[in-house]
Scaffold this motif. Structure first.
Motif, PDB file in Angstrom:
ATOM      1  N   ILE A 101       0.825  -1.208   0.000  1.00  0.00           N
ATOM      2  CA  ILE A 101       0.000   0.000   0.000  1.00  0.00           C
ATOM      3  C   ILE A 101       0.863   1.265   0.000  1.00  0.00           C
ATOM      4  O   ILE A 101       0.484   2.286  -0.566  1.00  0.00           O
ATOM      5  N   ILE A 102       2.049   1.188   0.579  1.00  0.00           N
ATOM      6  CA  ILE A 102       2.968   2.332   0.524  1.00  0.00           C
ATOM      7  C   ILE A 102       3.438   2.542  -0.915  1.00  0.00           C
ATOM      8  O   ILE A 102       3.473   3.673  -1.409  1.00  0.00           O
ATOM      9  N   ILE A 103       3.761   1.454  -1.594  1.00  0.00           N
ATOM     10  CA  ILE A 103       4.165   1.560  -3.002  1.00  0.00           C
ATOM     11  C   ILE A 103       3.017   2.124  -3.829  1.00  0.00           C
ATOM     12  O   ILE A 103       3.214   2.995  -4.677  1.00  0.00           O
ATOM     13  N   GLU A 104       1.801   1.653  -3.567  1.00  0.00           N
ATOM     14  CA  GLU A 104       0.631   2.175  -4.271  1.00  0.00           C
ATOM     15  C   GLU A 104       0.467   3.668  -3.997  1.00  0.00           C
ATOM     16  O   GLU A 104       0.198   4.455  -4.911  1.00  0.00           O
ATOM     17  N   ALA A 105       0.625   4.074  -2.749  1.00  0.00           N
ATOM     18  CA  ALA A 105       0.476   5.490  -2.382  1.00  0.00           C
ATOM     19  C   ALA A 105       1.451   6.360  -3.162  1.00  0.00           C
ATOM     20  O   ALA A 105       1.059   7.382  -3.743  1.00  0.00           O
ATOM     21  N   ILE A 106       2.703   5.958  -3.188  1.00  0.00           N
ATOM     22  CA  ILE A 106       3.719   6.740  -3.897  1.00  0.00           C
ATOM     23  C   ILE A 106       3.435   6.715  -5.399  1.00  0.00           C
ATOM     24  O   ILE A 106       3.566   7.734  -6.079  1.00  0.00           O
ATOM     25  N   GLY A 107       2.999   5.574  -5.913  1.00  0.00           N
ATOM     26  CA  GLY A 107       2.654   5.457  -7.326  1.00  0.00           C
ATOM     27  C   GLY A 107       1.495   6.358  -7.730  1.00  0.00           C
ATOM     28  O   GLY A 107       1.376   6.755  -8.881  1.00  0.00           O
ATOM     29  N   LYS A 108       0.639   6.703  -6.763  1.00  0.00           N
ATOM     30  CA  LYS A 108      -0.498   7.585  -7.041  1.00  0.00           C
ATOM     31  C   LYS A 108      -0.179   9.047  -6.748  1.00  0.00           C
ATOM     32  O   LYS A 108      -1.078   9.881  -6.707  1.00  0.00           O
ATOM     33  N   GLY A 109       1.099   9.352  -6.535  1.00  0.00           N
ATOM     34  CA  GLY A 109       1.510  10.746  -6.381  1.00  0.00           C
ATOM     35  C   GLY A 109       1.601  11.255  -4.958  1.00  0.00           C
ATOM     36  O   GLY A 109       1.816  12.444  -4.749  1.00  0.00           O
ATOM     37  N   ASN A 110       1.448  10.387  -3.982  1.00  0.00           N
ATOM     38  CA  ASN A 110       1.614  10.777  -2.584  1.00  0.00           C
ATOM     39  C   ASN A 110       3.100  10.661  -2.247  1.00  0.00           C
ATOM     40  O   ASN A 110       3.571   9.606  -1.856  1.00  0.00           O
ATOM     41  N   VAL A 115       1.809  10.059   2.309  1.00  0.00           N
ATOM     42  CA  VAL A 115       1.775   8.598   2.393  1.00  0.00           C
ATOM     43  C   VAL A 115       1.041   8.179   3.666  1.00  0.00           C
ATOM     44  O   VAL A 115       0.212   7.266   3.650  1.00  0.00           O
ATOM     45  N   SER A 116       1.308   8.871   4.753  1.00  0.00           N
ATOM     46  CA  SER A 116       0.661   8.560   6.028  1.00  0.00           C
ATOM     47  C   SER A 116      -0.864   8.686   5.931  1.00  0.00           C
ATOM     48  O   SER A 116      -1.598   7.845   6.465  1.00  0.00           O
ATOM     49  N   ARG A 117      -1.339   9.715   5.253  1.00  0.00           N
ATOM     50  CA  ARG A 117      -2.792   9.891   5.078  1.00  0.00           C
ATOM     51  C   ARG A 117      -3.385   8.797   4.189  1.00  0.00           C
ATOM     52  O   ARG A 117      -4.512   8.362   4.385  1.00  0.00           O
ATOM     53  N   GLY A 176       1.396   3.836  12.078  1.00  0.00           N
ATOM     54  CA  GLY A 176       2.070   4.830  12.898  1.00  0.00           C
ATOM     55  C   GLY A 176       3.266   5.412  12.176  1.00  0.00           C
ATOM     56  O   GLY A 176       3.804   4.808  11.235  1.00  0.00           O
ATOM     57  N   ASP A 177       3.688   6.574  12.620  1.00  0.00           N
ATOM     58  CA  ASP A 177       4.833   7.237  11.985  1.00  0.00           C
ATOM     59  C   ASP A 177       6.106   6.400  12.064  1.00  0.00           C
ATOM     60  O   ASP A 177       6.883   6.354  11.106  1.00  0.00           O
ATOM     61  N   THR A 178       6.319   5.733  13.191  1.00  0.00           N
ATOM     62  CA  THR A 178       7.533   4.927  13.354  1.00  0.00           C
ATOM     63  C   THR A 178       7.544   3.771  12.363  1.00  0.00           C
ATOM     64  O   THR A 178       8.556   3.511  11.711  1.00  0.00           O
ATOM     65  N   MET A 179       6.411   3.085  12.227  1.00  0.00           N
ATOM     66  CA  MET A 179       6.331   1.958  11.285  1.00  0.00           C
ATOM     67  C   MET A 179       6.442   2.447   9.850  1.00  0.00           C
ATOM     68  O   MET A 179       7.105   1.816   9.027  1.00  0.00           O
ATOM     69  N   LEU A 180       5.817   3.571   9.536  1.00  0.00           N
ATOM     70  CA  LEU A 180       5.908   4.112   8.179  1.00  0.00           C
ATOM     71  C   LEU A 180       7.358   4.454   7.843  1.00  0.00           C
ATOM     72  O   LEU A 180       7.845   4.098   6.765  1.00  0.00           O
ATOM     73  N   ALA A 181       8.047   5.101   8.760  1.00  0.00           N
ATOM     74  CA  ALA A 181       9.455   5.442   8.523  1.00  0.00           C
ATOM     75  C   ALA A 181      10.289   4.173   8.313  1.00  0.00           C
ATOM     76  O   ALA A 181      11.153   4.126   7.424  1.00  0.00           O
ATOM     77  N   LYS A 182      10.010   3.150   9.096  1.00  0.00           N
ATOM     78  CA  LYS A 182      10.750   1.887   8.966  1.00  0.00           C
ATOM     79  C   LYS A 182      10.493   1.257   7.599  1.00  0.00           C
ATOM     80  O   LYS A 182      11.429   0.834   6.915  1.00  0.00           O
ATOM     81  N   ARG A 183       9.224   1.188   7.186  1.00  0.00           N
ATOM     82  CA  ARG A 183       8.902   0.580   5.890  1.00  0.00           C
ATOM     83  C   ARG A 183       9.495   1.386   4.737  1.00  0.00           C
ATOM     84  O   ARG A 183       9.977   0.818   3.757  1.00  0.00           O
ATOM     85  N   LEU A 184       9.455   2.704   4.833  1.00  0.00           N
ATOM     86  CA  LEU A 184      10.047   3.533   3.774  1.00  0.00           C
ATOM     87  C   LEU A 184      11.544   3.252   3.658  1.00  0.00           C
ATOM     88  O   LEU A 184      12.068   3.118   2.549  1.00  0.00           O
ATOM     89  N   ARG A 185      12.234   3.129   4.781  1.00  0.00           N
ATOM     90  CA  ARG A 185      13.674   2.801   4.745  1.00  0.00           C
ATOM     91  C   ARG A 185      13.901   1.433   4.115  1.00  0.00           C
ATOM     92  O   ARG A 185      14.815   1.247   3.302  1.00  0.00           O
ATOM     93  N   GLU A 186      13.065   0.454   4.491  1.00  0.00           N
ATOM     94  CA  GLU A 186      13.212  -0.891   3.927  1.00  0.00           C
ATOM     95  C   GLU A 186      12.973  -0.894   2.417  1.00  0.00           C
ATOM     96  O   GLU A 186      13.727  -1.525   1.673  1.00  0.00           O
TER      97      GLU A 186
END
Length: 136
Positions: A37-46, A52-54, A60-70
């Protein structure tokens, strides 16, 4: 093997009757919670962290930051720090990330079809009040 045949590429060779290592590696990446879903979010211009968080509910912000780094380490997204004050970070998909978008769309289509099929099957198999009261 004849002179004209070449061995299968290493990424296609299955390990002693097990799953293909490339398949396992791909599922390790896209199977992580929130990654698709993060890849989808970025692919849709977020492209910003808040965007991306919205887009991704309940992360959570911590998990989002971790997934983005991964995902950046996996080579699916790239992170760009924008000059100026305040400093902003933008994310975009790499060539590999862009190649994953149609696959995620296919998974979404399968999910729609499967959930509709499952709901229909469950409704057909669920006992009705009439059937429940019949034995009384």
């Amino acid at each position: 093997m004849s002179d004209h045949e070449s061995p299968a590429p290493a990424h296609q060779v299955e390990a002693d009757g097990g799953a293909c290592p490339s398949f396992v590696a791909a599922m390790d990446v896209i199977g992580r919670r929130w990654s698709g879903i993060i890849i989808e979010a970025i692919g849709k211009g977020n492209t910003g962290f808040a965007d991306v968080s919205r887009f991704v509910p309940h992360i959570g912000d911590t998990m989002l930051a971790k997934r983005l780094r991964e995902l950046e380490t996996d080579g699916l997204i790239q992170r760009e720090v924008m000059a100026g004050r305040p400093i902003r970070v933008r994310y975009s998909l790499t060539v590999a990330g862009l190649a994953l978008l149609p696959i995620l769309r296919d998974i979404t289509a399968w999910g729609h079809a499967y959930s509709v099929t499952e709901q229909t099957a469950a409704a057909e198999q669920a006992p009705t009040d009439h059937h429940l009261n019949k034995g009384r």
